[in-house]
Motif scaffolding. Structure first.
Motif, mmCIF file in Angstrom:
data_model
loop_
_atom_site.group_PDB
_atom_site.id
_atom_site.type_symbol
_atom_site.label_atom_id
_atom_site.label_comp_id
_atom_site.label_asym_id
_atom_site.label_seq_id
_atom_site.Cartn_x
_atom_site.Cartn_y
_atom_site.Cartn_z
ATOM 1 N N UNK A 1 0.807 -1.215 0.000
ATOM 2 C CA UNK A 1 0.000 0.000 0.000
ATOM 3 C C UNK A 1 0.846 1.275 0.000
ATOM 4 N N UNK A 2 2.103 1.177 -0.408
ATOM 5 C CA UNK A 2 2.963 2.355 -0.511
ATOM 6 C C UNK A 2 2.463 3.277 -1.619
ATOM 7 N N UNK A 3 2.801 4.540 -1.519
ATOM 8 C CA UNK A 3 2.433 5.517 -2.544
ATOM 9 C C UNK A 3 3.121 5.198 -3.870
ATOM 10 N N UNK A 4 4.379 4.743 -3.786
ATOM 11 C CA UNK A 4 5.146 4.334 -4.971
ATOM 12 C C UNK A 4 6.205 3.340 -4.515
ATOM 13 N N UNK A 5 6.625 2.475 -5.440
ATOM 14 C CA UNK A 5 7.699 1.526 -5.162
ATOM 15 C C UNK A 5 8.659 1.522 -6.340
ATOM 16 N N UNK A 6 9.960 1.537 -6.028
ATOM 17 C CA UNK A 6 11.012 1.499 -7.036
ATOM 18 C C UNK A 6 11.886 0.294 -6.731
ATOM 19 N N UNK A 7 11.790 -0.746 -7.543
ATOM 20 C CA UNK A 7 12.611 -1.945 -7.376
ATOM 21 C C UNK A 7 13.910 -1.728 -8.136
ATOM 22 N N UNK A 8 15.023 -1.745 -7.418
ATOM 23 C CA UNK A 8 16.309 -1.346 -7.990
ATOM 24 C C UNK A 8 17.354 -2.456 -7.932
ATOM 25 N N UNK A 9 18.226 -2.445 -8.917
ATOM 26 C CA UNK A 9 19.457 -3.225 -8.827
ATOM 27 C C UNK A 9 20.548 -2.263 -8.369
ATOM 28 N N UNK A 10 21.386 -2.748 -7.472
ATOM 29 C CA UNK A 10 22.449 -1.895 -6.938
ATOM 30 C C UNK A 10 23.501 -1.673 -8.007
ATOM 31 N N UNK A 11 23.824 -0.393 -8.252
ATOM 32 C CA UNK A 11 24.848 -0.021 -9.227
ATOM 33 C C UNK A 11 26.164 0.341 -8.559
ATOM 34 N N UNK A 12 26.116 0.658 -7.279
ATOM 35 C CA UNK A 12 27.330 1.008 -6.560
ATOM 36 C C UNK A 12 27.037 1.483 -5.167
ATOM 37 N N UNK A 13 28.111 1.580 -4.382
ATOM 38 C CA UNK A 13 28.041 2.105 -3.021
ATOM 39 C C UNK A 13 29.162 3.126 -2.892
ATOM 40 N N UNK A 14 28.817 4.331 -2.466
ATOM 41 C CA UNK A 14 29.784 5.424 -2.349
ATOM 42 C C UNK A 14 29.882 5.875 -0.899
ATOM 43 N N UNK A 15 31.042 6.414 -0.492
ATOM 44 C CA UNK A 15 31.143 6.955 0.868
ATOM 45 C C UNK A 15 30.412 8.285 0.953
ATOM 46 N N UNK A 16 29.843 8.559 2.104
ATOM 47 C CA UNK A 16 29.143 9.822 2.325
ATOM 48 C C UNK A 16 29.168 10.200 3.792
ATOM 49 N N UNK A 17 30.338 10.533 4.322
ATOM 50 C CA UNK A 17 30.444 10.888 5.735
ATOM 51 C C UNK A 17 30.110 9.701 6.613
ATOM 52 N N UNK A 18 29.152 9.893 7.536
ATOM 53 C CA UNK A 18 28.775 8.790 8.413
ATOM 54 C C UNK A 18 27.720 7.873 7.783
ATOM 55 N N UNK A 19 27.459 8.070 6.494
ATOM 56 C CA UNK A 19 26.522 7.225 5.744
ATOM 57 C C UNK A 19 27.222 6.620 4.528
ATOM 58 N N UNK A 20 26.620 5.573 4.005
ATOM 59 C CA UNK A 20 26.990 5.053 2.689
ATOM 60 C C UNK A 20 25.860 5.406 1.742
ATOM 61 N N UNK A 21 26.200 5.691 0.502
ATOM 62 C CA UNK A 21 25.220 6.079 -0.500
ATOM 63 C C UNK A 21 25.020 4.910 -1.455
ATOM 64 N N UNK A 22 23.835 4.326 -1.428
ATOM 65 C CA UNK A 22 23.495 3.250 -2.356
ATOM 66 C C UNK A 22 23.005 3.890 -3.645
ATOM 67 N N UNK A 23 23.557 3.475 -4.757
ATOM 68 C CA UNK A 23 23.082 3.937 -6.056
ATOM 69 C C UNK A 23 22.337 2.776 -6.687
ATOM 70 N N UNK A 24 21.084 3.003 -7.039
ATOM 71 C CA UNK A 24 20.262 1.946 -7.615
ATOM 72 C C UNK A 24 19.647 2.350 -8.929
ATOM 73 N N UNK A 25 19.496 1.358 -9.780
ATOM 74 C CA UNK A 25 18.820 1.577 -11.069
ATOM 75 C C UNK A 25 17.435 0.943 -10.987
ATOM 76 N N UNK A 26 16.374 1.753 -11.077
ATOM 77 C CA UNK A 26 15.022 1.189 -11.030
ATOM 78 C C UNK A 26 14.777 0.243 -12.207
ATOM 79 N N UNK A 27 14.326 -0.952 -11.884
ATOM 80 C CA UNK A 27 13.992 -1.960 -12.894
ATOM 81 C C UNK A 27 12.482 -2.092 -13.059
ATOM 82 N N UNK A 28 11.764 -1.877 -11.963
ATOM 83 C CA UNK A 28 10.298 -1.910 -11.989
ATOM 84 C C UNK A 28 9.782 -0.807 -11.072
ATOM 85 N N UNK A 29 8.670 -0.207 -11.463
ATOM 86 C CA UNK A 29 8.073 0.872 -10.684
ATOM 87 C C UNK A 29 6.578 0.579 -10.547
#
Length: 159
Positions: free
Chosen positions: A98-126
Motif C-alpha cells: 500500500x505504498x504511494x510508490x515503489x522502485x525496485x532497484x538493482x544496486x549499481x554502486x556504493x559510495x562513501x558519504x560521511x557517516x553514511x553510505x550512499x546506495x546507487x540503484x537503477x530502477x527496474x520496476x516501478x
C-alpha cells in the motif's frame, strides 16, 4: 537540515540469511534521468548497513501520507517482527503493497558519504498508487498540498 523537506521511505531487501530487512529513510532522491538512477543513504553505524550495502537489489517504498506509523515501525532497532510481515513484491523483494510508490532497484554502486553510505540503484520496476506521499519536515509528518497552477506574479525578494 530539519528545514529540508523529504519524502519518507522504507527501503527493503532480502539479506544473505534469506530474511527480509528494512529501514526508514528520508535521504532518498533521484540521481540521474539517463540512465535512471536513484540514491539512498544508509547510516554506517545502523544495523541495516551491511545488509543493504552488499545486497544486489533493494526496494524503495515511498510511504503514503497516512503511513507515519509505518515510518516509526521501521525506524526502531527491534523491527524483525514488522520485517517478517512484509509482502513479496517487485523482483521478489519484500515490501509494502500500500505504498504511494515503489522502485525496485538493482544496486549499481556504493559510495562513501560521511557517516553514511550512499546506495546507487537503477530502477527496474516501478509501481505507482497515486496516493499522496508522506513528507518529513521540521521533525514532523506532513502531506503535500497542491498549489494553484497559475498565481499572480509577484516580484521575488531575498530580504
Amino acid at each position: 537540515m530539519a528545514h529540508l523537506a523529504a519524502p519518507v521511505t522504507v527501503v527493503t531487501t532480502v539479506g544473505g540469511d534469506g530474511r527480509p530487512h528494512a529501514f526508514t529513510a528520508s535521504a532518498v532522491c533521484s540521481l540521474s534521468a539517463d540512465p535512471p538512477l536513484l540514491l539512498v543513504c544508509v547510516n554506517r553505524s545502523g544495523s541495516a548497513h551491511d545488509v543493504f550495502t552488499t545486497a544486489d537489489r533493494f526496494l524503495v517504498n515511498v510511504l503514503g501520507h497516512e503511513q507515519a506509523h509505518v515510518a516509526r515501525a521501521f525506524a526502531r532497532h527491534l523491527r524483525a517482527e514488522d520485517e517478517a510481515r512484509l509482502a513479496t513484491l517487485e523482483l521478489g523483494l519484500p515490501g509494502l503493497p500500500d505504498a504511494s510508490a515503489r522502485f525496485a532497484c538493482t544496486r549499481q554502486g556504493v559510495l562513501p558519504g560521511g557517516d553514511h553510505s550512499i546506495l546507487v540503484g537503477r530502477p527496474e520496476q516501478v509501481a505507482l498508487s497515486g496516493a499522496p506521499p508522506l513528507i518529513h519536515y521540521r521533525r514532523g509528518w506532513h502531506q503535500p498540498a497542491a498549489l494553484p497552477a497559475h498565481r499572480p506574479s509577484q516580484p521575488f525578494r531575498l530580504f
